[in-house]
Design a protein around this motif. Sequence first.
Motif, PDB file in Angstrom:
ATOM      1  N   GLU A  20       0.967  -1.132   0.004  1.00  0.00           N
ATOM      2  CA  GLU A  20      -0.111  -0.041   0.053  1.00  0.00           C
ATOM      3  C   GLU A  20       0.754   1.277   0.003  1.00  0.00           C
ATOM      4  O   GLU A  20       1.967   1.163   0.329  1.00  0.00           O
ATOM      5  N   THR A  21       0.284   2.326  -0.438  1.00  0.00           N
ATOM      6  CA  THR A  21       0.798   3.682  -0.415  1.00  0.00           C
ATOM      7  C   THR A  21      -0.038   4.598  -0.110  1.00  0.00           C
ATOM      8  O   THR A  21      -1.177   4.691  -0.552  1.00  0.00           O
ATOM      9  N   THR A  22       0.390   5.757   0.533  1.00  0.00           N
ATOM     10  CA  THR A  22      -0.593   6.967   0.699  1.00  0.00           C
ATOM     11  C   THR A  22       0.258   7.926  -0.047  1.00  0.00           C
ATOM     12  O   THR A  22       1.520   8.138  -0.228  1.00  0.00           O
ATOM     13  N   PHE A  23      -0.725   8.690  -0.717  1.00  0.00           N
ATOM     14  CA  PHE A  23      -0.373   9.766  -1.629  1.00  0.00           C
ATOM     15  C   PHE A  23      -1.543  10.876  -1.744  1.00  0.00           C
ATOM     16  O   PHE A  23      -2.436  10.904  -1.348  1.00  0.00           O
ATOM     17  N   THR A  24      -0.850  12.309  -1.953  1.00  0.00           N
ATOM     18  CA  THR A  24      -1.986  13.121  -2.300  1.00  0.00           C
ATOM     19  C   THR A  24      -1.791  13.764  -3.647  1.00  0.00           C
ATOM     20  O   THR A  24      -0.855  14.060  -4.092  1.00  0.00           O
ATOM     21  N   PRO A  25      -2.947  13.617  -4.550  1.00  0.00           N
ATOM     22  CA  PRO A  25      -2.726  13.918  -5.841  1.00  0.00           C
ATOM     23  C   PRO A  25      -2.639  15.429  -6.010  1.00  0.00           C
ATOM     24  O   PRO A  25      -3.090  16.215  -5.401  1.00  0.00           O
ATOM     25  N   THR A  26      -1.671  15.705  -7.256  1.00  0.00           N
ATOM     26  CA  THR A  26      -1.580  17.225  -7.376  1.00  0.00           C
ATOM     27  C   THR A  26      -2.328  17.513  -8.548  1.00  0.00           C
ATOM     28  O   THR A  26      -2.061  18.545  -8.889  1.00  0.00           O
ATOM     29  N   GLN A  27      -2.561  16.541  -9.382  1.00  0.00           N
ATOM     30  CA  GLN A  27      -3.334  16.876 -10.579  1.00  0.00           C
ATOM     31  C   GLN A  27      -4.418  15.832 -10.424  1.00  0.00           C
ATOM     32  O   GLN A  27      -4.614  14.757  -9.901  1.00  0.00           O
ATOM     33  N   PRO A  28      -5.542  16.035 -11.526  1.00  0.00           N
ATOM     34  CA  PRO A  28      -6.891  15.265 -11.569  1.00  0.00           C
ATOM     35  C   PRO A  28      -6.334  13.737 -12.124  1.00  0.00           C
ATOM     36  O   PRO A  28      -7.314  12.934 -11.744  1.00  0.00           O
ATOM     37  N   THR A  29      -5.488  13.553 -13.029  1.00  0.00           N
ATOM     38  CA  THR A  29      -4.987  12.423 -13.271  1.00  0.00           C
ATOM     39  C   THR A  29      -3.455  12.090 -13.017  1.00  0.00           C
ATOM     40  O   THR A  29      -2.849  13.139 -12.867  1.00  0.00           O
ATOM     41  N   THR A  31      -0.272   8.759 -12.120  1.00  0.00           N
ATOM     42  CA  THR A  31       0.065   7.665 -11.455  1.00  0.00           C
ATOM     43  C   THR A  31       0.865   7.586 -10.275  1.00  0.00           C
ATOM     44  O   THR A  31       1.469   8.567  -9.892  1.00  0.00           O
ATOM     45  N   VAL A  32       0.881   6.311  -9.723  1.00  0.00           N
ATOM     46  CA  VAL A  32       1.409   6.276  -8.489  1.00  0.00           C
ATOM     47  C   VAL A  32       2.279   5.069  -8.458  1.00  0.00           C
ATOM     48  O   VAL A  32       1.632   4.032  -8.936  1.00  0.00           O
ATOM     49  N   THR A  33       3.360   4.928  -7.888  1.00  0.00           N
ATOM     50  CA  THR A  33       4.338   3.583  -7.755  1.00  0.00           C
ATOM     51  C   THR A  33       3.710   2.979  -6.739  1.00  0.00           C
ATOM     52  O   THR A  33       4.058   3.677  -5.490  1.00  0.00           O
ATOM     53  N   VAL A  34       3.663   1.767  -6.585  1.00  0.00           N
ATOM     54  CA  VAL A  34       3.516   0.951  -5.365  1.00  0.00           C
ATOM     55  C   VAL A  34       4.387  -0.275  -5.425  1.00  0.00           C
ATOM     56  O   VAL A  34       4.257  -1.032  -6.556  1.00  0.00           O
ATOM     57  N   GLU A  35       5.449  -0.397  -4.578  1.00  0.00           N
ATOM     58  CA  GLU A  35       6.242  -1.449  -4.560  1.00  0.00           C
ATOM     59  C   GLU A  35       5.944  -2.464  -3.605  1.00  0.00           C
ATOM     60  O   GLU A  35       5.501  -2.392  -2.553  1.00  0.00           O
ATOM     61  N   PHE A  36       6.077  -3.855  -4.217  1.00  0.00           N
ATOM     62  CA  PHE A  36       5.782  -5.230  -3.650  1.00  0.00           C
ATOM     63  C   PHE A  36       7.154  -5.882  -3.501  1.00  0.00           C
ATOM     64  O   PHE A  36       8.061  -5.892  -4.204  1.00  0.00           O
ATOM     65  N   VAL A  37       7.471  -6.137  -2.214  1.00  0.00           N
ATOM     66  CA  VAL A  37       8.585  -6.869  -1.769  1.00  0.00           C
ATOM     67  C   VAL A  37       8.066  -8.184  -1.107  1.00  0.00           C
ATOM     68  O   VAL A  37       7.326  -8.168  -0.250  1.00  0.00           O
ATOM     69  N   PHE A  38       8.688  -9.031  -1.685  1.00  0.00           N
ATOM     70  CA  PHE A  38       8.263 -10.563  -1.120  1.00  0.00           C
ATOM     71  C   PHE A  38       9.185 -11.677  -1.568  1.00  0.00           C
ATOM     72  O   PHE A  38      10.074 -11.297  -2.357  1.00  0.00           O
ATOM     73  N   ASN A  39       9.399 -12.664  -0.922  1.00  0.00           N
ATOM     74  CA  ASN A  39      10.340 -13.898  -1.339  1.00  0.00           C
ATOM     75  C   ASN A  39       9.520 -14.605  -2.284  1.00  0.00           C
ATOM     76  O   ASN A  39       8.809 -15.393  -2.363  1.00  0.00           O
ATOM     77  N   TYR A  56     -10.388   7.016   0.731  1.00  0.00           N
ATOM     78  CA  TYR A  56     -10.333   8.370   1.076  1.00  0.00           C
ATOM     79  C   TYR A  56     -11.078   8.410   2.520  1.00  0.00           C
ATOM     80  O   TYR A  56     -12.243   8.286   2.610  1.00  0.00           O
ATOM     81  N   GLU A  57     -10.333   8.665   3.525  1.00  0.00           N
ATOM     82  CA  GLU A  57     -10.875   8.986   4.998  1.00  0.00           C
ATOM     83  C   GLU A  57     -11.504   7.642   5.179  1.00  0.00           C
ATOM     84  O   GLU A  57     -12.757   7.713   5.840  1.00  0.00           O
ATOM     85  N   GLY A  58     -11.177   6.660   4.916  1.00  0.00           N
ATOM     86  CA  GLY A  58     -11.645   5.260   5.217  1.00  0.00           C
ATOM     87  C   GLY A  58     -12.948   4.909   4.344  1.00  0.00           C
ATOM     88  O   GLY A  58     -13.422   3.662   4.458  1.00  0.00           O
ATOM     89  N   ILE A  59     -13.155   5.586   3.404  1.00  0.00           N
ATOM     90  CA  ILE A  59     -14.194   5.208   2.621  1.00  0.00           C
ATOM     91  C   ILE A  59     -13.878   4.692   1.301  1.00  0.00           C
ATOM     92  O   ILE A  59     -12.902   5.386   0.497  1.00  0.00           O
ATOM     93  N   GLU A  60     -14.310   3.658   0.611  1.00  0.00           N
ATOM     94  CA  GLU A  60     -13.815   3.226  -0.586  1.00  0.00           C
ATOM     95  C   GLU A  60     -14.385   3.840  -1.768  1.00  0.00           C
ATOM     96  O   GLU A  60     -15.469   4.084  -1.897  1.00  0.00           O
ATOM     97  N   LEU A  61     -13.542   4.348  -2.552  1.00  0.00           N
ATOM     98  CA  LEU A  61     -13.951   5.437  -3.553  1.00  0.00           C
ATOM     99  C   LEU A  61     -13.852   4.320  -5.128  1.00  0.00           C
ATOM    100  O   LEU A  61     -14.625   4.846  -5.941  1.00  0.00           O
ATOM    101  N   ALA A  62     -12.769   3.594  -5.111  1.00  0.00           N
ATOM    102  CA  ALA A  62     -12.835   2.912  -6.511  1.00  0.00           C
ATOM    103  C   ALA A  62     -12.147   1.765  -6.269  1.00  0.00           C
ATOM    104  O   ALA A  62     -11.204   1.453  -5.120  1.00  0.00           O
ATOM    105  N   THR A  63     -12.268   0.674  -7.038  1.00  0.00           N
ATOM    106  CA  THR A  63     -11.638  -0.381  -7.105  1.00  0.00           C
ATOM    107  C   THR A  63     -11.503  -1.157  -8.417  1.00  0.00           C
ATOM    108  O   THR A  63     -12.314  -0.889  -9.402  1.00  0.00           O
ATOM    109  N   HIS A  64     -10.338  -1.781  -8.776  1.00  0.00           N
ATOM    110  CA  HIS A  64     -10.021  -2.302  -9.885  1.00  0.00           C
ATOM    111  C   HIS A  64      -9.611  -3.639  -9.608  1.00  0.00           C
ATOM    112  O   HIS A  64      -8.384  -4.009  -9.090  1.00  0.00           O
TER     113      HIS A  64
END
Length: 103
Positions: A20-29, A31-39, A56-64
Amino acid sequence: MDKATGKAFLDADGKEIKAETTFTPTQPTGTVTVEFVFNATGLHGKEVVAFETLYYEGIELATHAEINDEGQTVKIKNPEIGTKATADGKRKLQRIRSRLPML
């Protein structure tokens, strides 16, 4: 998610792979990089599909969450290691064949 089973993907240590990552958008569209680290030991050839959920604030806005989305699928490969010998960083060395007498 494990593409073959549709269940949560577990790494070689038996742990569910999550990131997971936390981000604050600076524009309406954008991308955000999310790094997965695993064995990934012993997971060669497996396919993993990343599902995304935006909160956003604990409310699900979108899912893919599309298991057959090729753009979200990663195939795990074994790393390959190789070397190339050079004499001065520019020329390739040639293998010299020699015959040794058998005793």
